[in-house]
Motif scaffolding. Structure first.
Motif, mmCIF file in Angstrom:
data_model
loop_
_atom_site.group_PDB
_atom_site.id
_atom_site.type_symbol
_atom_site.label_atom_id
_atom_site.label_comp_id
_atom_site.label_asym_id
_atom_site.label_seq_id
_atom_site.Cartn_x
_atom_site.Cartn_y
_atom_site.Cartn_z
ATOM 1 N N MET A 1 1.109 -1.235 0.116
ATOM 2 C CA MET A 1 -0.397 -0.334 -0.161
ATOM 3 C C MET A 1 0.650 0.267 -0.149
ATOM 4 O O MET A 1 1.573 1.545 0.924
ATOM 5 C CB MET A 1 -0.843 0.113 1.215
ATOM 6 C CG MET A 1 -1.836 1.651 1.442
ATOM 7 S SD MET A 1 -2.750 0.660 2.622
ATOM 8 C CE MET A 1 -3.971 2.023 2.363
ATOM 9 N N GLN A 2 1.018 2.003 -0.614
ATOM 10 C CA GLN A 2 1.549 3.786 -1.148
ATOM 11 C C GLN A 2 0.756 4.300 0.085
ATOM 12 O O GLN A 2 -0.509 4.528 -0.168
ATOM 13 C CB GLN A 2 1.561 3.790 -2.247
ATOM 14 C CG GLN A 2 2.202 3.234 -3.654
ATOM 15 C CD GLN A 2 2.802 3.726 -4.442
ATOM 16 O OE1 GLN A 2 2.908 4.854 -4.648
ATOM 17 N NE2 GLN A 2 4.320 3.241 -5.221
ATOM 18 N N PRO A 3 1.606 5.002 0.654
ATOM 19 C CA PRO A 3 1.010 6.546 1.515
ATOM 20 C C PRO A 3 0.836 7.370 0.463
ATOM 21 O O PRO A 3 0.872 7.543 -0.738
ATOM 22 C CB PRO A 3 2.709 7.146 1.760
ATOM 23 C CG PRO A 3 3.888 6.778 1.150
ATOM 24 C CD PRO A 3 3.653 5.061 0.233
ATOM 25 N N ASP A 4 -0.099 8.170 1.065
ATOM 26 C CA ASP A 4 -1.319 9.167 0.441
ATOM 27 C C ASP A 4 -0.414 10.092 0.133
ATOM 28 O O ASP A 4 0.114 11.086 1.425
ATOM 29 C CB ASP A 4 -2.617 8.922 1.388
ATOM 30 C CG ASP A 4 -3.194 10.787 0.327
ATOM 31 O OD1 ASP A 4 -2.851 11.530 -0.721
ATOM 32 O OD2 ASP A 4 -4.562 10.774 1.336
ATOM 33 N N LEU A 5 0.043 10.538 -0.984
ATOM 34 C CA LEU A 5 0.779 12.212 -0.931
ATOM 35 C C LEU A 5 0.132 13.257 -0.417
ATOM 36 O O LEU A 5 0.401 13.773 0.125
ATOM 37 C CB LEU A 5 1.605 12.593 -2.404
ATOM 38 C CG LEU A 5 2.422 12.867 -2.907
ATOM 39 C CD1 LEU A 5 3.316 13.226 -1.952
ATOM 40 C CD2 LEU A 5 2.727 13.164 -4.445
ATOM 41 N N ASN A 6 -0.735 13.409 -1.064
ATOM 42 C CA ASN A 6 -1.767 14.939 -0.427
ATOM 43 C C ASN A 6 -1.709 14.754 0.781
ATOM 44 O O ASN A 6 -2.010 15.957 2.292
ATOM 45 C CB ASN A 6 -2.952 14.920 -1.131
ATOM 46 C CG ASN A 6 -3.433 14.878 -2.465
ATOM 47 O OD1 ASN A 6 -2.691 15.302 -2.929
ATOM 48 N ND2 ASN A 6 -3.920 14.439 -2.791
ATOM 49 N N GLN A 7 -2.048 13.643 2.331
ATOM 50 C CA GLN A 7 -1.610 13.438 3.097
ATOM 51 C C GLN A 7 -1.115 13.675 4.168
ATOM 52 O O GLN A 7 -0.610 14.614 5.274
ATOM 53 C CB GLN A 7 -2.424 12.476 3.256
ATOM 54 C CG GLN A 7 -1.929 12.133 5.032
ATOM 55 C CD GLN A 7 -3.285 10.979 6.261
ATOM 56 O OE1 GLN A 7 -3.493 9.749 4.869
ATOM 57 N NE2 GLN A 7 -3.196 10.958 6.945
ATOM 58 N N MET A 8 0.835 13.074 2.969
ATOM 59 C CA MET A 8 1.353 13.837 3.638
ATOM 60 C C MET A 8 2.055 14.670 3.596
ATOM 61 O O MET A 8 3.140 15.543 4.413
ATOM 62 C CB MET A 8 3.040 12.810 2.877
ATOM 63 C CG MET A 8 3.136 11.224 3.039
ATOM 64 S SD MET A 8 4.101 10.374 2.554
ATOM 65 C CE MET A 8 5.590 10.703 2.234
ATOM 66 N N GLN A 11 0.390 16.945 6.135
ATOM 67 C CA GLN A 11 1.371 16.525 7.214
ATOM 68 C C GLN A 11 2.328 17.709 7.313
ATOM 69 O O GLN A 11 2.902 18.229 8.333
ATOM 70 C CB GLN A 11 1.274 15.377 7.724
ATOM 71 C CG GLN A 11 0.203 14.635 8.475
ATOM 72 C CD GLN A 11 0.396 13.243 8.189
ATOM 73 O OE1 GLN A 11 1.794 12.773 7.645
ATOM 74 N NE2 GLN A 11 -0.077 12.542 8.721
#
Length: 106
Positions: A1-8, A11
């Motif tokens: 599962m890839q991290p959510d770039l928008n969420q990163m 943050q």
């Protein structure tokens, strides 16, 4: 599962705002160091911008300048240590337990 770039990115932006707020607090928070039972007092900000030195008359002995020099140095070190502690406390609150890679701790 890839991290959510928008969420990163959100943050990272939030952390940047918190860091800016913390830096402003450090720039305006006074810290006082002292030596000789308060005979010498040094004031700086939490960002270690030194703003004042206060000497009590009993600290000034023209025949013993070395003691006064030692007291001033001790008060500066005391203020610096308190400013560093303040920065670490504020940094810890700002980062909220974020795990930093080795060498990036504050």
């Amino acid at each position: 599962m890839q991290p959510d770039l928008n969420q990163m990115m959100r943050q990272a932006a939030k952390m940047q705002k918190e860091m800016e707020k913390m830096q402003e607090e450090l720039n305006t928070t006074p810290v006082e160091g002292s030596a000789g039972g308060g005979a010498v007092k040094v004031t700086c900000t939490g960002a270690m911008d030194f703003t004042a030195i206060k000497l009590s008359p009993e600290a000034v002995d023209p025949a013993d300048i070395e003691t006064l020099e030692d007291l001033i140095l001790t008060a500066i070190k005391d203020a610096s240590n308190k400013a560093k502690e303040l920065a670490q406390i504020k940094m810890g609150k700002s980062l909220g337990g974020l795990k930093l890679p080795p060498g990036l701790g504050f």
